[in-house]
Design an enzyme around this catalytic site. Sequence first.
Site, PDB file in Angstrom:
ATOM      1  N   ILE A 111       0.810  -1.219   0.000  1.00 37.11           N
ATOM      2  CA  ILE A 111       0.000   0.000   0.000  1.00 37.11           C
ATOM      3  C   ILE A 111       0.847   1.275   0.000  1.00 37.11           C
ATOM      4  O   ILE A 111       0.324   2.363  -0.229  1.00 37.11           O
ATOM      5  CB  ILE A 111      -1.006   0.029   1.181  1.00 37.11           C
ATOM      6  CG1 ILE A 111      -0.291   0.078   2.542  1.00 37.11           C
ATOM      7  CG2 ILE A 111      -1.972  -1.140   1.097  1.00 37.11           C
ATOM      8  CD1 ILE A 111      -1.228   0.368   3.709  1.00 37.11           C
ATOM      9  N   THR A 167       1.996  -1.929  13.386  1.00 38.77           N
ATOM     10  CA  THR A 167       1.462  -1.890  14.746  1.00 38.77           C
ATOM     11  C   THR A 167       2.491  -2.212  15.825  1.00 38.77           C
ATOM     12  O   THR A 167       2.139  -2.307  17.002  1.00 38.77           O
ATOM     13  CB  THR A 167       0.284  -2.875  14.891  1.00 38.77           C
ATOM     14  OG1 THR A 167       0.747  -4.192  14.550  1.00 38.77           O
ATOM     15  CG2 THR A 167      -0.871  -2.492  13.974  1.00 38.77           C
ATOM     16  N   TYR A 222       4.072   5.610  16.753  1.00 39.34           N
ATOM     17  CA  TYR A 222       2.934   4.813  16.294  1.00 39.34           C
ATOM     18  C   TYR A 222       1.658   5.649  16.274  1.00 39.34           C
ATOM     19  O   TYR A 222       0.969   5.753  15.257  1.00 39.34           O
ATOM     20  CB  TYR A 222       2.759   3.576  17.180  1.00 39.34           C
ATOM     21  CG  TYR A 222       1.469   2.829  16.928  1.00 39.34           C
ATOM     22  CD1 TYR A 222       1.230   2.218  15.700  1.00 39.34           C
ATOM     23  CD2 TYR A 222       0.470   2.748  17.902  1.00 39.34           C
ATOM     24  CE1 TYR A 222       0.047   1.544  15.448  1.00 39.34           C
ATOM     25  CE2 TYR A 222      -0.713   2.072  17.667  1.00 39.34           C
ATOM     26  CZ  TYR A 222      -0.927   1.483  16.443  1.00 39.34           C
ATOM     27  OH  TYR A 222      -2.115   0.822  16.199  1.00 39.34           O
TER      28      TYR A 222
END
Length: 290
Positions: free
Chosen positions: A36, A61, A124
């Site tokens: 992506i 993640t 994150y």
Amino acid sequence: MKVLITGCNGQVGHCLTERLKTQAEVLALDYEGLDITNREAVLNTVAEFKPNYIINAAAHTAVDRAEQEVDLSYAINRDGPLYLAQAAKECGAVMLHISTDYVFDGTGEQPYQESDSTGPQGVYGQSKLAGEQAVAEACPQHLILRTAWVFGEHGNNFVKTMLRLAQSRDELSIVGDQFGGPTYAGDIADALIAMVQFIEQGNQPQWGVYHFSGMPYASWFDFASAIFQAAEQHNVLVKQPQLSSIPTSAYPTPAKRPANSRLNCSQIENQFGIKPSDWQAALNNIQAYK
């Protein structure tokens, strides 16, 4: 109905693929099938498949690794969602995107509402917030689902870690001053599918951000206790390990963890009729987590 799912081998992506493949024409892709972060690949794949819905379950993640892998975090958590949202707008698709409680600063004790100020404390959370903003700006028809403490039968998660540690240890120290809503991956998939079905039935949703996580709220210590009780009850463990509650300060990590990950989930219930995840019920299936 045609649905493109990215991150199909992740916890939520796997559940989505299994549930949707009997309801729609599904193109489920992992990193090997679609990077992506490659804008041209994303635009070409979407233009060729012409989905009605794009559900992005792909993400970087690894919270601690993100502190070192800054560029990679932003590429996957911001740029990828941006390209998918741009492609969705181009073909008239609805964009559904999974985000996180880490977009908040994690202070206080009140459950966060969608309208509360964000303030991510690490790479994150910062990269995921940037992804939310990119999706919202690129594709008007967007639904962003913030969730927390995800677990399920597929992939790595807290439940599996606890069961693994219990095989070799009689005593475990678990953080007891971080609170949130454990959320079953299958329930996240069901929530996303319910949002799609709401639109398919001719309803016009309020586009934007929604919170979805588990109830009741718990600490990691509470969650671990429930995991071991379920494991013993369902003969996954012969004997529960002895648990002790420790403060966050006793378990330092490269990335700061939010003390408050509670999400207020009333808005998604009001709009779509979707109730919070029942994480305690999900632990009845604990034999499948081994």
